[in-house]
Design an enzyme around this catalytic site. Structure first.
Site, mmCIF file in Angstrom:
data_model
loop_
_atom_site.group_PDB
_atom_site.id
_atom_site.type_symbol
_atom_site.label_atom_id
_atom_site.label_comp_id
_atom_site.label_asym_id
_atom_site.label_seq_id
_atom_site.Cartn_x
_atom_site.Cartn_y
_atom_site.Cartn_z
ATOM 1 N N GLY A 9 1.185 36.335 -12.962
ATOM 2 C CA GLY A 9 -0.161 36.141 -12.396
ATOM 3 C C GLY A 9 -1.090 37.288 -12.743
ATOM 4 O O GLY A 9 -0.753 38.184 -13.517
ATOM 5 N N ILE A 33 7.622 31.196 -11.728
ATOM 6 C CA ILE A 33 8.098 29.802 -11.718
ATOM 7 C C ILE A 33 8.091 29.218 -13.127
ATOM 8 O O ILE A 33 8.693 28.191 -13.401
ATOM 9 C CB ILE A 33 7.234 28.947 -10.769
ATOM 10 C CG1 ILE A 33 7.914 27.608 -10.473
ATOM 11 C CG2 ILE A 33 5.831 28.746 -11.339
ATOM 12 C CD1 ILE A 33 7.480 26.940 -9.226
ATOM 13 N N ARG A 34 7.392 29.899 -14.034
ATOM 14 C CA ARG A 34 7.357 29.445 -15.420
ATOM 15 C C ARG A 34 7.610 30.644 -16.330
ATOM 16 O O ARG A 34 7.631 31.770 -15.873
ATOM 17 C CB ARG A 34 5.965 28.867 -15.724
ATOM 18 C CG ARG A 34 4.862 29.891 -15.477
ATOM 19 C CD ARG A 34 3.467 29.280 -15.400
ATOM 20 N NE ARG A 34 2.538 30.236 -14.832
ATOM 21 C CZ ARG A 34 1.911 31.193 -15.536
ATOM 22 N NH1 ARG A 34 2.143 31.318 -16.822
ATOM 23 N NH2 ARG A 34 1.084 32.041 -14.944
ATOM 24 N N TYR A 139 -6.300 29.831 2.854
ATOM 25 C CA TYR A 139 -5.898 31.095 2.239
ATOM 26 C C TYR A 139 -6.000 32.224 3.262
ATOM 27 O O TYR A 139 -5.086 33.040 3.397
ATOM 28 C CB TYR A 139 -6.815 31.377 1.055
ATOM 29 C CG TYR A 139 -6.551 32.627 0.286
ATOM 30 C CD1 TYR A 139 -7.448 33.696 0.335
ATOM 31 C CD2 TYR A 139 -5.442 32.749 -0.542
ATOM 32 C CE1 TYR A 139 -7.240 34.852 -0.403
ATOM 33 C CE2 TYR A 139 -5.230 33.898 -1.286
ATOM 34 C CZ TYR A 139 -6.127 34.938 -1.219
ATOM 35 O OH TYR A 139 -5.919 36.080 -1.969
HETATM 36 C C1 VAH Z 1 -9.530 34.983 -4.460
HETATM 37 N N1 VAH Z 1 -9.237 36.772 -6.080
HETATM 38 O O1 VAH Z 1 -10.664 34.873 -4.871
HETATM 39 C C2 VAH Z 1 -8.753 36.261 -4.799
HETATM 40 C C3 VAH Z 1 -8.963 37.301 -3.745
HETATM 41 C C4 VAH Z 1 -10.666 38.483 -2.357
HETATM 42 C C5 VAH Z 1 -10.444 37.488 -3.415
HETATM 43 O O2 VAH Z 1 -8.242 37.032 -2.607
HETATM 44 O O3 VAH Z 1 -9.001 34.136 -3.792
#
Ligand code: VAH
Length: 317
Positions: A9, A33-34, A139
């Site tokens: 990543g 995973i890849r 998130y």
């Molecule tokens: C996102 N780059 O945009 C990530 C990060 C604060 C941003 O968590 O989800």
């Protein structure tokens, strides 16, 4: 030895190379995973790993006598918002599996949190280390739950967990995928490729950002910090700068005077960005383990454009 999940990543692909230089290539087991054909896979041990497979993770960690786990595998904010249940299962399922391996094998543990762990009711300017965290994105829910879970494993089981609330991370090696702050990476590529960029984030939208070298140094500094000095663990506010699209465009124009920026706002990612702070306060990180950022917007722009020029053909060629 160090186990890194999500090694291919945006953070992992640079962190693995840095850790291999610091601690020896054979001491850093990269997993994802890849598989791909990058230096990560060829410059040291690499294993395929789906972090939702607890036993597979345990077996790799045990076989390699791992004593540190850097858990990076996760879906970022915009992707998580588009498939929230998959995000919950991967982000939380992967995290609890990694914490369980750390508990069983007595590993030190790092996983990133984010400015996404804050929400609309959080103070937006100079957001404190300890404050309201009611994020309105999946998130953000994952990041707050993750912070609490990592603190729980520290207090309940004595696992040495540490974390950083990262701002948007900007890098020239591996572009981010599915983030809200990705515009601040794409803009540099497009400035060189086409001389113009259409931002999906609106003019005037401030978000904290940091250049990847500062992010990697912060991870190493935190993990090597004296635990007796840590009043916080999961997770420290860290930031280098805060800017809105017009400001990064103006900095780019110092190098590419004809660069044009226009807007086609994506309501989903704009809503995520609007729920985040304008600027966060990193005092705790500075005081407890000496955090400092070397790159501001000017220095980052100089380096990004110079590095990307080597990677892609400049506009007009
Ligand atoms: C996102 N780059 O945009 C990530 C990060 C604060 C941003 O968590 O989800």
């Amino acid at each position: 030895r160090i186990l890194v999940t999500g090694a291919l990543g945006q953070i992992g692909s640079e962190l693995v190379l840095k850790l291999r230089k610091l601690y020896g290539a054979d001491n850093v087991i990269a997993t994802d995973i890849r598989k791909n054909d990058t230096e990560i896979v060829h410059s040291g041990p690499f294993e395929l790993l789906d972090v939702t497979d607890a036993d597979a993770m345990y077996q790799i960690a045990k076989k390699n006598q791992v004593d540190t786990i850097i858990h990076l595998a996760a879906l970022l904010s915009a992707t998580a918002e588009s498939k929230p249940l998959i995000a919950w299962n991967l982000n939380m399922g992967g995290l609890v599996n990694a914490l369980e391996v750390a508990r069983e094998l007595k590993c030190q543990f790092f996983t990133p949190s984010s400015i996404g762990a804050f929400g609309p009711t959080t103070p937006k300017d100079h957001t404190p280390q300890d404050t309201i965290q009611r994020p309105t994105t999946m998130y953000g829910v994952n990041k707050v739950a993750g912070e609490l879970l990592c603190d729980y494993y520290y207090h309940k089981f004595g696992v040495d967990t540490r974390g950083l609330r990262f701002p948007g991370l900007i890098s020239y090696m591996t572009p981010p995928g599915g983030g809200t702050t990705d515009y601040a990476v794409e803009i540099y590529y497009e400035a060189l490729r086409s001389g113009k960029y259409t931002s999906y984030i609106a003019k005037g939208t401030y978000m904290d950002m940091m250049y990847m070298p500062d992010a990697l140094n912060a991870i190493v500094a935190l993990m090597e910090a004296d635990p007796a000095k840590l009043k916080h663990r999961n997770s420290f506010n860290v930031t280098a700068m805060s800017f809105e699209p017009e400001e990064i465009a103006a900095e780019i124009r110092k190098h590419l005077p004809h660069f044009q920026l226009d807007y086609d706002v994506d309501p989903v990612r704009q809503a995520i960005a609007d729920s985040w702070p304008n600027s966060i306060d990193a005092t705790a990180a500075k005081e407890e383990w000496g955090f400092k950022a070397e790159y501001d917007l000017q220095k980052m722009t100089e380096d990004m454009l110079a590095r990307l020029e080597q990677k892609i053909s400049p506009v007009g060629t």
